[in-house]
Scaffold this active site. Sequence first.
Site, PDB file in Angstrom:
ATOM      1  N   LEU A   1      -1.465   4.544  11.795  1.00 29.14           N
ATOM      2  CA  LEU A   1      -2.498   5.368  11.176  1.00 29.14           C
ATOM      3  C   LEU A   1      -3.393   4.508  10.296  1.00 29.14           C
ATOM      4  O   LEU A   1      -3.072   4.207   9.148  1.00 29.14           O
ATOM      5  CB  LEU A   1      -1.856   6.476  10.342  1.00 29.14           C
ATOM      6  CG  LEU A   1      -2.789   7.587   9.872  1.00 29.14           C
ATOM      7  CD1 LEU A   1      -3.492   8.230  11.046  1.00 29.14           C
ATOM      8  CD2 LEU A   1      -2.028   8.607   9.063  1.00 29.14           C
ATOM      9  N   ASP A   2      -4.520   4.110  10.878  1.00 34.07           N
ATOM     10  CA  ASP A   2      -5.486   3.298  10.133  1.00 34.07           C
ATOM     11  C   ASP A   2      -6.436   4.214   9.370  1.00 34.07           C
ATOM     12  O   ASP A   2      -6.876   5.221   9.891  1.00 34.07           O
ATOM     13  CB  ASP A   2      -6.284   2.430  11.110  1.00 34.07           C
ATOM     14  CG  ASP A   2      -7.432   1.707  10.423  1.00 34.07           C
ATOM     15  OD1 ASP A   2      -8.604   1.992  10.761  1.00 34.07           O
ATOM     16  OD2 ASP A   2      -7.163   0.934   9.484  1.00 34.07           O
TER      17      ASP A   2
ATOM     18  N   GLU B   1       2.900  -1.452  11.063  1.00 33.62           N
ATOM     19  CA  GLU B   1       2.447  -1.627   9.686  1.00 33.62           C
ATOM     20  C   GLU B   1       3.332  -0.830   8.729  1.00 33.62           C
ATOM     21  O   GLU B   1       3.484  -1.174   7.560  1.00 33.62           O
ATOM     22  CB  GLU B   1       0.999  -1.173   9.551  1.00 33.62           C
ATOM     23  CG  GLU B   1       0.417  -1.460   8.181  1.00 33.62           C
ATOM     24  CD  GLU B   1      -1.010  -0.922   8.062  1.00 33.62           C
ATOM     25  OE1 GLU B   1      -1.222  -0.026   7.217  1.00 33.62           O
ATOM     26  OE2 GLU B   1      -1.863  -1.353   8.839  1.00 33.62           O
ATOM     27  N   GLU B   2       3.960   0.229   9.241  1.00 29.03           N
ATOM     28  CA  GLU B   2       4.759   1.107   8.373  1.00 29.03           C
ATOM     29  C   GLU B   2       6.243   0.749   8.357  1.00 29.03           C
ATOM     30  O   GLU B   2       7.058   1.493   7.806  1.00 29.03           O
ATOM     31  CB  GLU B   2       4.566   2.563   8.810  1.00 29.03           C
ATOM     32  CG  GLU B   2       3.126   3.029   8.817  1.00 29.03           C
ATOM     33  CD  GLU B   2       2.374   2.727   7.505  1.00 29.03           C
ATOM     34  OE1 GLU B   2       1.154   2.500   7.555  1.00 29.03           O
ATOM     35  OE2 GLU B   2       3.039   2.647   6.442  1.00 29.03           O
TER      36      GLU B   2
ATOM     37  N   ASP C   1      -0.591  -0.299  14.294  1.00 36.54           N
ATOM     38  CA  ASP C   1      -0.891   0.373  13.025  1.00 36.54           C
ATOM     39  C   ASP C   1      -1.000   1.843  13.384  1.00 36.54           C
ATOM     40  O   ASP C   1      -2.013   2.294  13.903  1.00 36.54           O
ATOM     41  CB  ASP C   1      -2.218  -0.144  12.440  1.00 36.54           C
ATOM     42  CG  ASP C   1      -2.564   0.576  11.133  1.00 36.54           C
ATOM     43  OD1 ASP C   1      -3.601   0.247  10.534  1.00 36.54           O
ATOM     44  OD2 ASP C   1      -1.793   1.470  10.723  1.00 36.54           O
TER      45      ASP C   1
ATOM     46  N   GLU D   1      -3.799  -5.160  12.968  1.00 30.79           N
ATOM     47  CA  GLU D   1      -5.201  -4.711  12.969  1.00 30.79           C
ATOM     48  C   GLU D   1      -6.139  -5.765  13.586  1.00 30.79           C
ATOM     49  O   GLU D   1      -6.827  -5.493  14.558  1.00 30.79           O
ATOM     50  CB  GLU D   1      -5.640  -4.377  11.539  1.00 30.79           C
ATOM     51  CG  GLU D   1      -4.901  -3.165  10.955  1.00 30.79           C
ATOM     52  CD  GLU D   1      -4.933  -3.079   9.440  1.00 30.79           C
ATOM     53  OE1 GLU D   1      -5.033  -1.946   8.937  1.00 30.79           O
ATOM     54  OE2 GLU D   1      -4.843  -4.129   8.765  1.00 30.79           O
TER      55      GLU D   1
ATOM     56  N   ASP E   1       1.517   8.661   7.557  1.00 27.61           N
ATOM     57  CA  ASP E   1       1.765   7.296   8.085  1.00 27.61           C
ATOM     58  C   ASP E   1       3.130   7.251   8.765  1.00 27.61           C
ATOM     59  O   ASP E   1       3.282   6.742   9.870  1.00 27.61           O
ATOM     60  CB  ASP E   1       1.770   6.276   6.929  1.00 27.61           C
ATOM     61  CG  ASP E   1       0.401   5.979   6.349  1.00 27.61           C
ATOM     62  OD1 ASP E   1       0.261   5.966   5.098  1.00 27.61           O
ATOM     63  OD2 ASP E   1      -0.526   5.781   7.134  1.00 27.61           O
TER      64      ASP E   1
ATOM     65  N   ASP F   1       0.850  -1.198   0.000  1.00 33.22           N
ATOM     66  CA  ASP F   1       0.000   0.000   0.000  1.00 33.22           C
ATOM     67  C   ASP F   1       0.881   1.242   0.000  1.00 33.22           C
ATOM     68  O   ASP F   1       1.884   1.292   0.696  1.00 33.22           O
ATOM     69  CB  ASP F   1      -0.915   0.022   1.237  1.00 33.22           C
ATOM     70  CG  ASP F   1      -1.854  -1.187   1.225  1.00 33.22           C
ATOM     71  OD1 ASP F   1      -1.702  -2.061   2.099  1.00 33.22           O
ATOM     72  OD2 ASP F   1      -2.662  -1.269   0.296  1.00 33.22           O
TER      73      ASP F   1
HETATM   74  P1  FBP Z   1      -4.754   1.021   6.213  1.00 31.85           P
HETATM   75  O1  FBP Z   1      -4.326   0.576   7.574  1.00 31.85           O
HETATM   76  O2  FBP Z   1      -3.638   0.983   5.214  1.00 31.85           O
HETATM   77  O3  FBP Z   1      -5.515   2.260   6.235  1.00 31.85           O
HETATM   78  O4  FBP Z   1      -5.774  -0.133   5.608  1.00 31.85           O
HETATM   79  C1  FBP Z   1      -6.845  -0.560   6.288  1.00 31.85           C
HETATM   80  C2  FBP Z   1      -8.154   0.050   5.746  1.00 31.85           C
HETATM   81  O5  FBP Z   1      -7.967   1.380   5.381  1.00 31.85           O
HETATM   82  C3  FBP Z   1      -9.271  -0.080   6.763  1.00 31.85           C
HETATM   83  O6  FBP Z   1      -9.229   0.908   7.728  1.00 31.85           O
HETATM   84  C4  FBP Z   1     -10.498   0.019   5.883  1.00 31.85           C
HETATM   85  O7  FBP Z   1     -11.639  -0.560   6.456  1.00 31.85           O
HETATM   86  C5  FBP Z   1     -10.055  -0.726   4.630  1.00 31.85           C
HETATM   87  O8  FBP Z   1      -8.614  -0.681   4.617  1.00 31.85           O
HETATM   88  C6  FBP Z   1     -10.565  -0.085   3.382  1.00 31.85           C
HETATM   89  O9  FBP Z   1     -10.142  -0.888   2.303  1.00 31.85           O
HETATM   90  P2  FBP Z   1     -10.913  -0.825   0.892  1.00 31.85           P
HETATM   91  O10 FBP Z   1     -10.709   0.562   0.378  1.00 31.85           O
HETATM   92  O11 FBP Z   1     -10.240  -1.879   0.057  1.00 31.85           O
HETATM   93  O12 FBP Z   1     -12.343  -1.135   1.146  1.00 31.85           O
END
Ligand code: FBP
Length: 333
Positions: free
Chosen positions: A122-123, A100-101, A120, A279, A77, A71
């Site tokens: 920054l989710d 995660e980073e 993680d 996560e 992040d 990603d």
């Molecule tokens: P990140 O930790 O890289 O943000 O990825 C997780 C995430 O962003 C979740 O928070 C979210 O529910 C999901 O991915 C969204 O993924 P998609 O855009 O494929 O539905």
Amino acid sequence: MISVTQDRIPHQAPLLGQFLQEEQANYNIPTAITAIIQALATSPSFMQHAVMQTMLEKEGKPVDSFNATGDKQQKLDLLAHDFFVKALDKTQEVCAIVSEEADSLVPLTHSKAPYIVAMDPLDGSANVPTNGPIGTLFSIYPRRTASEVPLQEVDFLMPGNQQVAAGYILYSTVIMLVYATSHRVHGFTYDPDINDFVLTHPSIHMPENGLTYAINHGYLNNFPHYIQSYIAYCRRQELSCRYTGALVADFHRHLLEGGVYLYPPTLKRPNGKLRLIFECNVLAFIVEQTGGLASDGKQPILQIMPRSLHQCVPFYIGSRGMIQSLLALSNNS
Ligand code: FBP
């Protein structure tokens, strides 16, 4: 103009530090856990400033790097990652973190310290440019190796049921911190006037069922048949689909009101998108303390033995009644 701060009555409810100390005394929770949670809870002002800076400087553009699961990383992040590394190092209770980073483990200054943290930072970072909710997820594990033995990545590969505490910080209309130990789960609301968290949601219990589900409908045709059947069932029940793009925000809604979050395998991501260690294990530890369930469709998330740091798994989490209905469909498929 109405001033909201003037003549404010001091909070009746306990503040985070005071409450953690009470829990520590009542349940014999190690002081290190209290120190680690308090260090993570220092993020609101940093995060508010960093997000605002990013928006003002229109620097929301991804930097030229990718994380271990491919990603695109946002500058934020990496800023968040660095912030938490420093905050956790200051506690002198954490010997290393996995994030995660970061592709591999990040050793901290106090290599003999008793705990390791997975996070993680920054989710939902894709939500930043559009001012959507974002979050931070964290897990605390006791180190398994003797303090003088240099840590290796394999020392982080343990099932989620080895966690001693886990939690998240949700940066949304207000900032909230929710943490779980093996006793209970509590929620706190950030008060910027005193730069502290106030207990607002003690001993959270997740409702058995809910009226919302969260899934990316855009991939529906790629999902396994039992998921398509479950979504059809939810629609027959006239349940509402609420999907914010941030797992933490969707999970928080379900924790308080009931509901399910689903990220099944897809053709593009045969193991799903969400990372087991950073996560899924975090939220599975919380949900099981509140009466909910978390599964990959075959087994409870907390029992999965990780094969690698950035391993992804299909992720189904939420109210017990709703997850049981989904698993009944997956078992019959
Ligand atoms: P990140 O930790 O890289 O943000 O990825 C997780 C995430 O962003 C979740 O928070 C979210 O529910 C999901 O991915 C969204 O993924 P998609 O855009 O494929 O539905």
